[in-house]
Each structure stands twice: as structure tokens, then as C-alpha cells.
Scaffold this motif. Structure first.
Motif, PDB file in Angstrom:
ATOM      1  N   HIS A  86       8.819  17.780  -1.437  1.00 51.11           N
ATOM      2  CA  HIS A  86       8.278  17.836  -0.079  1.00 51.11           C
ATOM      3  C   HIS A  86       6.778  17.543  -0.035  1.00 51.11           C
ATOM      4  O   HIS A  86       6.207  17.443   1.049  1.00 51.11           O
ATOM      5  N   LEU A  87       6.155  17.394  -1.210  1.00 52.64           N
ATOM      6  CA  LEU A  87       4.774  16.908  -1.295  1.00 52.64           C
ATOM      7  C   LEU A  87       4.844  15.410  -1.532  1.00 52.64           C
ATOM      8  O   LEU A  87       5.310  14.948  -2.580  1.00 52.64           O
ATOM      9  N   LEU A  88       4.399  14.634  -0.544  1.00 53.88           N
ATOM     10  CA  LEU A  88       4.598  13.185  -0.573  1.00 53.88           C
ATOM     11  C   LEU A  88       3.471  12.437  -1.266  1.00 53.88           C
ATOM     12  O   LEU A  88       3.648  11.288  -1.670  1.00 53.88           O
ATOM     13  N   TYR A  89       2.299  13.038  -1.391  1.00 58.08           N
ATOM     14  CA  TYR A  89       1.168  12.388  -2.050  1.00 58.08           C
ATOM     15  C   TYR A  89       1.182  12.660  -3.549  1.00 58.08           C
ATOM     16  O   TYR A  89       1.492  13.779  -3.985  1.00 58.08           O
ATOM     17  N   GLY A  90       0.809  11.637  -4.316  1.00 60.60           N
ATOM     18  CA  GLY A  90       0.629  11.807  -5.739  1.00 60.60           C
ATOM     19  C   GLY A  90      -0.779  12.303  -6.046  1.00 60.60           C
ATOM     20  O   GLY A  90      -1.633  12.410  -5.154  1.00 60.60           O
ATOM     21  N   PRO A  91      -1.072  12.597  -7.325  1.00 63.01           N
ATOM     22  CA  PRO A  91      -2.377  13.138  -7.718  1.00 63.01           C
ATOM     23  C   PRO A  91      -3.556  12.266  -7.290  1.00 63.01           C
ATOM     24  O   PRO A  91      -4.581  12.788  -6.845  1.00 63.01           O
ATOM     25  N   GLU A  92      -3.442  10.940  -7.415  1.00 66.62           N
ATOM     26  CA  GLU A  92      -4.557  10.065  -7.061  1.00 66.62           C
ATOM     27  C   GLU A  92      -4.850  10.114  -5.568  1.00 66.62           C
ATOM     28  O   GLU A  92      -6.014  10.150  -5.143  1.00 66.62           O
ATOM     29  N   GLU A  93      -3.792  10.122  -4.738  1.00 65.45           N
ATOM     30  CA  GLU A  93      -3.986  10.169  -3.291  1.00 65.45           C
ATOM     31  C   GLU A  93      -4.544  11.527  -2.862  1.00 65.45           C
ATOM     32  O   GLU A  93      -5.397  11.599  -1.961  1.00 65.45           O
TER      33      GLU A  93
END
Length: 235
Positions: free
Chosen positions: A57-64
Motif C-alpha cells: 500500500h506504499l506506492l513510492y520507492g526509496p528514491e521517490e
């Protein structure tokens, strides 16, 4: 018996700092060293993941996440993932609940009722959805709720922690919720007080207007308010 609520306004502080402060105050209240306390504040951009953990449910990756300056915390409240950020009124009620006749669901409904009362001041019909916790306006969620019940150390009951997040500013809808599936709910969206009223609103003022509703619902005879970067007694 007179019941007084102490309200502490902390402005904008890091989520981790507020979490540690809650833990300290919960212990003090559980030892009868402090009265019930409501922390009112804002957080910098933050995602919190409760005990119903669904990393998908967390759509962003670490870089974003780094690019957007959003921190992520896995925490001990109930519920799934939600967003906290500037323009949102966050409230952490630290309240002693005696074990006699304890109804934990009634506590959640009371938090919702205080916010529904505030919305009514603006002519907004806030409501509930039976399958979800929180406050809704139609099919859009305006306030998320997630709590923890901490067993008191020297008293026969529990002290609450965590609490509610009310979307005040319009920017909250776009600034962080698009990077998650809020509370795992895909079929409904979110809204804010500014979107619904068409007014420009101040988060601190909304906190002040919430207090009478909170005191009424929870049966406090008075509210003592303080401001400051710390909430420890005597500071």
C-alpha cells in the motif's frame, strides 16, 4: 469529580519526536503523575504504517520518498498506512480509561463524534462508514483515526495514545495521499476542510475550535492550554 484536560500545542515537529513524547506522557498518566493530555500539532511529510501492515500500500520507492522528503515509520497503533503532513491537524489524546465498563469501540466513536461536531460548525455533514474507522463526508475521508491502548502501570485501566489526523488545508490531498493506498481503501478518496468550505483556513485555529467539542464528548469540565516545543510538566 472535576475532570480537566491539558492541551499542549506543539506546532510542527518530527513524527519520531512526537512518538517518543507520547510514550513518556503515557507512563506519567498511568502513574497518576499527570492529568489527561491532548497534543495538537502538525508533522512534516510522513507515512506511518500501523500494525495491519501491507507494504504494497506504499506506492513510492526509496528514491521517490527521498526526492519528496517523506519519512516512513512503522508504528504500534492499529490500522494500515496513512499520511501526515503540513496542513493537517494531528491530535494525540493521552487519556486514562478505567477498566470498569471499558468499551474501546466507544472511545473510537467518541473521537469521531468530536470531529463531526466541529464539521457541523461549517455546515458540513460528517459521518461514519460502518466498515471503516474515521470521519467521512459522503464517500471522501476527511479524518483518519488510529489508536493504541497502553496498560497503565499502577492503575486498573489503560492510557490511550496516537489519535486522529484531520485534513484542513487543500494541499494535503495532493501532497502525500497519492503515494499510498490510504488505510488500504481503494474505492474512496480523501477531502479537506478547505475543499469543502472554499475558505482559507488555519490549522491552529481549527485546533482551538475542536477543543469545545472534544471536551463535551469526553466529559471534561475545563481545558487548560499550553504552547511550547515540550510538554513535560514544569517546562
Amino acid at each position: 469529580m472535576t475532570r480537566t484536560l491539558e492541551t499542549v500545542r506543539l506546532s510542527r515537529i518530527d513524527y519520531g519526536e512526537a512518538w517518543e513524547l507520547q510514550k513518556e506522557l503515557v507512563l506519567e498518566i498511568g502513574r497518576e503523575e499527570r492529568s489527561d493530555t491532548l497534543l495538537l500539532l502538525e508533522h512534516p511529510p510522513t507515512y506511518t504504517i500501523g500494525t495491519d501492515r501491507h507494504p504494497e500500500h506504499l506506492l513510492y520507492g526509496p528514491e521517490e520518498l527521498e526526492r519528496r522528503g517523506i519519512r516512513v515509520y512503522q508504528i504500534d497503533r492499529g490500522g494500515d498506512i496513512t499520511y501526515h503532513g503540513p496542513g493537517q491537524l494531528v491530535g494525540y489524546p493521552l487519556i486514562y480509561l478505567d477498566a470498569a465498563g471499558l468499551d474501546l469501540h466507544a472511545y473510537l466513536r467518541s473521537l469521531e463524534e468530536a470531529i463531526i461536531g466541529l464539521l457541523a460548525e461549517f455546515g458540513i455533514a460528517g459521518g461514519r462508514k460502518p466498515e471503516y474507522t474515521g470521519v467521512w463526508v459522503g464517500d471522501a475521508k476527511i479524518a483518519a483515526i488510529g489508536v493504541k491502548f497502553n496498560r497503565a502501570r499502577t492503575r486498573r485501566g489503560f492510557v490511550t495514545s496516537h489519535g486522529f489526523a484531520l485534513n484542513v488545508k487543500k494541499n494535503v490531498e495532493a501532497d502525500g495521499f497519492q503515494g499510498i493506498i490510504p488505510c488500504g481503501i481503494t474505492e474512496y478518496g480523501v477531502t479537506s476542510l478547505e475543499t469543502l468550505t472554499g475558505q482559507t483556513l488555519d490549522v491552529e485555529t481549527i485546533g482551538e475550535r475542536l477543543l469545545p467539542h472534544f471536551a463535551r464528548v469526553f466529559g471534561y469540565d475545563g481545558v487548560v492550554s499550553r504552547e511550547g516545543s515540550r510538554a513535560k510538566q514544569g517546562s
